[in-house]
Design an enzyme around this catalytic site. Structure first.
Site, PDB file in Angstrom:
ATOM      1  N   SER A   1       0.825  -1.210   0.000  1.00  0.00           N
ATOM      2  CA  SER A   1       0.000   0.000   0.000  1.00  0.00           C
ATOM      3  C   SER A   1       0.858   1.258   0.000  1.00  0.00           C
ATOM      4  CB  SER A   1      -0.888  -0.001   1.251  1.00  0.00           C
ATOM      5  OG  SER A   1      -1.510   1.252   1.429  1.00  0.00           O
TER       6      SER A   1
ATOM      7  N   TYR B   1      -1.254  -0.494  10.305  1.00  0.00           N
ATOM      8  CA  TYR B   1      -1.418  -0.950   8.917  1.00  0.00           C
ATOM      9  C   TYR B   1      -0.188  -0.589   8.091  1.00  0.00           C
ATOM     10  CZ  TYR B   1      -3.343  -1.150   4.167  1.00  0.00           C
ATOM     11  OH  TYR B   1      -3.551  -1.412   2.833  1.00  0.00           O
TER      12      TYR B   1
END
Length: 169
Positions: free
Chosen positions: A61, A74
């Site tokens: 990501s 995350y």
């Protein structure tokens, strides 16, 4: 019999400021985004080593380099995933196994839909055509990679983010 491709695509995020995020939530984030990929990769490596070929794709990501508020665990897990992908690529390249990490920007998934509307508008404004791509667009790119025997892309991280990393205007 063999395993040609592994796609490590699991991901969860619970947007919460770290000071408020529960230990269970942090653990689930790291287990899903990082440890799951490690365990699955370990499970297929023996077969790939035996056949002296294989492609392992990792879904990362843009949060790795541009974390948003509330996504510390995350972003850290995805950063670890990128390092893991690089390490596996280095360890197994001489055995015919390729690794490739795809650092994705916003994609129209359930996880994205659950993000605050203000974040969705802000993210969309950063994209080249202001449209968050559907998963089918990313899947087509994955398919091309899976069919390719191209050794130019091994041990690399490729950014697929419709210009998100360029920032806002």
């Amino acid at each position: 019999d063999g395993i040609d491709v592994l796609v490590n695509n699991a991901g969860i995020a619970e947007p919460t400021l770290l000071v408020r995020q529960s230990v269970a939530s942090i653990r689930a984030t790291v287990e899903t985004n990082l440890l799951g990929a490690i365990y699955v990769t370990q499970a297929v490596l023996q077969t790939m080593v035996r056949q002296r070929s294989g492609l392992i794709l990792f879904h990362s990501s843009v949060a790795v380099t541009q974390p948003q508020s509330g996504l510390a665990a995350y972003a850290a897990a995805k950063g670890g995933l990128e390092t893991f992908a690089l390490s596996v690529g280095r360890e197994y390249r001489r055995r015919g196994i390729r690794t490739l990490c795809l650092r994705l920007g916003p994609v129209q998934t359930a996880m994205y839909a659950a993000s605050p509307e203000a974040d969705q508008i802000s993210n969309g404004d950063r994209l080249m055509d202001k449209q968050v791509p559907p998963p089918a667009v990313i899947a087509r790119f994955f398919e091309q990679l899976m069919r390719s025997e191209d050794r130019l892309l091994t041990g690399s991280t490729v950014v697929l983010d419709c210009g998100y990393s360029l920032g806002s205007e």
